[in-house]
Design a protein around this motif. Sequence first.
Motif, short mmCIF file in Angstrom:
data_model
loop_
_atom_site.label_atom_id
_atom_site.label_comp_id
_atom_site.label_asym_id
_atom_site.label_seq_id
_atom_site.Cartn_x
_atom_site.Cartn_y
_atom_site.Cartn_z
N VAL A 36 12.21 5.14 -1.64
CA VAL A 36 11.24 5.98 -0.94
C VAL A 36 9.80 5.53 -1.16
O VAL A 36 9.05 5.36 -0.19
CB VAL A 36 11.45 7.47 -1.30
CG1 VAL A 36 10.36 8.34 -0.70
CG2 VAL A 36 12.82 7.94 -0.83
N ILE A 95 2.55 2.39 5.15
CA ILE A 95 1.09 2.54 5.08
C ILE A 95 0.41 1.18 5.19
O ILE A 95 -0.58 1.03 5.92
CB ILE A 95 0.69 3.26 3.77
CG1 ILE A 95 1.12 4.72 3.84
CG2 ILE A 95 -0.81 3.15 3.52
CD1 ILE A 95 0.96 5.46 2.54
N ILE A 136 7.36 4.06 1.82
CA ILE A 136 6.06 4.66 2.12
C ILE A 136 4.95 3.63 2.00
O ILE A 136 4.06 3.55 2.86
CB ILE A 136 5.82 5.87 1.20
CG1 ILE A 136 6.78 7.00 1.56
CG2 ILE A 136 4.37 6.35 1.29
CD1 ILE A 136 6.78 8.14 0.56
#
Length: 89
Positions: free
Chosen positions: A53, A61, A57
Amino acid sequence: MLSEAVFFDTLRQALWAAVMVSVPTLAVALVTGLVIGLFQALTSIQEMTLTFVPKLIGIVITFWLSMSFMTQVLVTLFQDQLLPLISGG
């Protein structure tokens, strides 16, 4: 007809563009994986989603922040290298 030198130069430029486009995302994935792996080793937490996770992420980004850079690299490659070859120039 395309000479070998022009072909290999174009291939070299395309590979360099691929490296430039992929480096920011891969660097963030590497650093995030190392930090999470170190955290897991220090705390003895062996949860699979703990690595997936945060890495996902970070990649999303980074990809979002570097989209303009990636687009500029690819547009420059096409305009300076590939389009003149296609048009015969």
